[in-house]
Motif scaffolding. Sequence first.
Motif, PDB file in Angstrom:
ATOM      1  N   UNK A  52      47.000  45.692  38.896  1.00 29.58           N
ATOM      2  CA  UNK A  52      45.753  45.749  39.502  1.00 29.58           C
ATOM      3  C   UNK A  52      45.569  46.848  38.893  1.00 29.58           C
ATOM      4  N   UNK A  53      44.129  46.461  39.189  1.00 32.75           N
ATOM      5  CA  UNK A  53      43.001  47.542  38.924  1.00 32.75           C
ATOM      6  C   UNK A  53      41.500  48.445  39.430  1.00 32.75           C
ATOM      7  N   UNK A  54      41.739  49.681  39.432  1.00 36.23           N
ATOM      8  CA  UNK A  54      41.068  50.124  40.503  1.00 36.23           C
ATOM      9  C   UNK A  54      39.058  50.691  39.246  1.00 36.23           C
ATOM     10  N   UNK A  55      38.414  50.180  40.779  1.00 31.16           N
ATOM     11  CA  UNK A  55      37.247  50.262  40.362  1.00 31.16           C
ATOM     12  C   UNK A  55      36.821  51.456  41.301  1.00 31.16           C
ATOM     13  N   UNK A  56      36.733  53.045  40.243  1.00 31.49           N
ATOM     14  CA  UNK A  56      36.284  54.173  41.093  1.00 31.49           C
ATOM     15  C   UNK A  56      34.955  53.313  41.972  1.00 31.49           C
ATOM     16  N   UNK A  57      34.160  53.819  41.056  1.00 32.31           N
ATOM     17  CA  UNK A  57      32.779  53.877  41.183  1.00 32.31           C
ATOM     18  C   UNK A  57      32.352  52.658  42.736  1.00 32.31           C
ATOM     19  N   UNK A  58      32.942  51.570  42.764  1.00 32.99           N
ATOM     20  CA  UNK A  58      32.972  50.532  44.117  1.00 32.99           C
ATOM     21  C   UNK A  58      34.043  50.967  45.047  1.00 32.99           C
ATOM     22  N   UNK A  59      34.956  51.599  44.812  1.00 37.97           N
ATOM     23  CA  UNK A  59      35.994  51.766  45.711  1.00 37.97           C
ATOM     24  C   UNK A  59      36.403  50.148  45.925  1.00 37.97           C
ATOM     25  N   UNK A  60      36.754  50.140  45.270  1.00 37.86           N
ATOM     26  CA  UNK A  60      37.593  48.346  44.443  1.00 37.86           C
ATOM     27  C   UNK A  60      38.850  48.712  43.984  1.00 37.86           C
ATOM     28  N   UNK A  61      39.810  47.756  44.666  1.00 38.67           N
ATOM     29  CA  UNK A  61      40.868  47.701  43.853  1.00 38.67           C
ATOM     30  C   UNK A  61      41.031  45.830  43.509  1.00 38.67           C
ATOM     31  N   UNK A  62      41.436  45.112  42.168  1.00 41.76           N
ATOM     32  CA  UNK A  62      41.242  44.282  41.831  1.00 41.76           C
ATOM     33  C   UNK A  62      42.645  43.734  41.230  1.00 41.76           C
ATOM     34  N   UNK A  63      42.960  42.072  41.220  1.00 41.68           N
ATOM     35  CA  UNK A  63      43.992  41.680  40.797  1.00 41.68           C
ATOM     36  C   UNK A  63      43.315  40.861  40.109  1.00 41.68           C
ATOM     37  N   UNK A  64      45.296  40.420  38.564  1.00 47.10           N
ATOM     38  CA  UNK A  64      44.293  39.822  37.668  1.00 47.10           C
ATOM     39  C   UNK A  64      43.448  38.287  37.733  1.00 47.10           C
ATOM     40  N   UNK A  65      44.256  38.015  39.432  1.00 51.68           N
ATOM     41  CA  UNK A  65      43.265  36.375  39.367  1.00 51.68           C
ATOM     42  C   UNK A  65      41.922  36.935  40.263  1.00 51.68           C
ATOM     43  N   UNK A  66      41.319  38.017  40.028  1.00 50.58           N
ATOM     44  CA  UNK A  66      39.927  38.081  40.381  1.00 50.58           C
ATOM     45  C   UNK A  66      40.204  38.636  41.682  1.00 50.58           C
ATOM     46  N   UNK A  67      41.642  38.205  42.717  1.00 51.43           N
ATOM     47  CA  UNK A  67      41.185  38.980  44.202  1.00 51.43           C
ATOM     48  C   UNK A  67      40.702  40.275  43.892  1.00 51.43           C
ATOM     49  N   UNK A  68      39.521  40.549  44.992  1.00 51.52           N
ATOM     50  CA  UNK A  68      39.392  42.064  46.046  1.00 51.52           C
ATOM     51  C   UNK A  68      39.732  43.053  47.010  1.00 51.52           C
ATOM     52  N   UNK A  69      39.869  43.997  46.196  1.00 53.61           N
ATOM     53  CA  UNK A  69      40.383  44.360  47.780  1.00 53.61           C
ATOM     54  C   UNK A  69      39.761  45.796  48.274  1.00 53.61           C
ATOM     55  N   UNK A  70      38.698  46.047  49.349  1.00 53.50           N
ATOM     56  CA  UNK A  70      38.177  47.090  49.260  1.00 53.50           C
ATOM     57  C   UNK A  70      39.227  48.355  50.265  1.00 53.50           C
ATOM     58  N   UNK A  71      38.252  49.146  51.168  1.00 52.50           N
ATOM     59  CA  UNK A  71      39.399  50.210  51.348  1.00 52.50           C
ATOM     60  C   UNK A  71      38.585  50.164  52.763  1.00 52.50           C
ATOM     61  N   UNK A  72      39.382  50.340  53.828  1.00 49.91           N
ATOM     62  CA  UNK A  72      39.342  50.479  55.651  1.00 49.91           C
ATOM     63  C   UNK A  72      39.788  50.701  55.973  1.00 49.91           C
TER      64      UNK A  72
END
Length: 561
Positions: free
Chosen positions: A268-288
């Motif tokens: 899983x990688x974290x995109x700090x600018x968009x506050x999104x975590x993404x898995x290797x399969x491309x599934x995105x998780x947003x902060x809530x």
Amino acid sequence: MSSTSTAARPPATEPPPKGELDHTPAWVHVAKWAAIALTIALLGWAAQQAIEAGSWLIVTVIAFVAMMVLVVYSTRRLVPMKYMLPGLVLLLLFQMWPIVYTVGTAFTNYGDGHTLTKEEAIDAIRAQSVRQDPEAPRYGMSIAVPEGQPIETGELSMLLTVAPADDAGELEEGAEEGGEAQLGENVTADGYQLFVGTEEGLEPLAAEGVAIRSNGTVEAAPGYRVLNLMEANQRGQEVQAFAVPVGDTGAGIKAATTSAAYVGQPSITYDEENDVMTTLEGKRYVAAEGNFVPEDGEGAPLTAGWTENVGLKNFATIFTDPSFRSGFLKIFLWNLVFPLITVVSTFLLGMLLALLFNDPRLKGKGIYRSLMVLPYALPIFVTGIVWASMFNPQFGLINNLIGLEIPWRTDPWFARLSLIITNLWLGFPYMFLICTGALQSIPQDVKEAAAVDGAGPIRTLTSVIMPLLLVAVGPLLVASYAFNFNNFTLVYLVTGGGPFDSTNTLVGNTDLLINFAYRLALESGNPNIGLASAVSIVIFFLVGAISYIGFRRSAALEDVN
């Protein structure tokens, strides 16, 4: 006449210098300053611990206390404050701070899965997502600390070995710059490549002086203290969380077993600018709301969450959530009735026994009174467990004596009755003591005057003794009600809050609000300390309101005087 009076006066003298009035021994001054220095040293040590933990609020409080100690105890002035300061500090630590902390927690989602900061949660999610790189070799591993550092707190290092038959290409690429040039220096005579990993990265380890065990791990190395299995297990959590960064891809070397390590790659990688975590399969998780949740709404949130402010959400849950509100109201009604029945029953029994033993014609009153106090003298932890075993439906003493099979633990009403009976046994000695003291303070001539007026024993009791008795014990009855309103220990030991409804295992039929808050915080399947703190605040205001009304009512009894 005036001159004679003047001559008779003693000559005026100036007060002696201030130093001459000080007859305090020198050792007292030495002891005082030694105590001040010791206190400042202890506060300095506590401040250092708080600084290392990043708790700057605690550092500020400690600094303020240290300043107050110096100001108050280093001079002869502020004598009242010398006695008050310890009490004020203890009040701040053990009364005010817990209240402030509870109030602050009530407005957060703090609880299971939400105990970290957001940065810590992101690191935890990435660490949990690490998967072994199948193309990288496994390594022999020994945990060590630099020579001279304590085993318990020293900086952890991984001493890694690569067997001669393994392909160490990936490891060589991950070594810091200069590692390749020194490659010959970190190879043992047996062909093992040696590396040392820290939080900063990976470096070659000089082979000179290094001893290798038969399983291919480092036994000793110059400049390092290799931990044995027991010492490494004592720091097991740190070892599991420890990772040596390799390259720029986020990969790291982590412990696989007590003697092996592997190169792991986060999935899983974290995109700090968009506050999104993404898995290797491309599934995105947003902060809530303290979690990373699926952007498409399908699936569960990621495992680690963080603490954040939720405003009045916890209080809204208490009063607006249908399932929670119904359970809360059910417990609240029982919480009002239980202390009322307890106070009335224990007071009546205690008063009747006090009236009996207050009769001057009774012999051996001292022995009887001592026996009456025994239930009050025993710890509730002992008597509560004993009564719980006595109410056991199958093996309990009570059912065996009466020959009935009363469901003390499975029927809600019998379970509540068992609590009232137990609390009657535990509480009547206290009422007996205060009623005995109050009865002995009533003047005998008041009773004699009532008899002269033709009042019989019953009328004297109801019209003379009871009003005077309530003047003395009225505030204590209110305090007893407030105590039993939060009588956590009795419920926890005797019934555990049960029996529970099959539809809601959080709400027990004998629960008090304090037991309900405890279960929410610690014993539920999903502990929610923030919600439990909100319940505690509601309890605080309820007890405060009930006590205020009770004391206002009991103050009216003073008109009897």
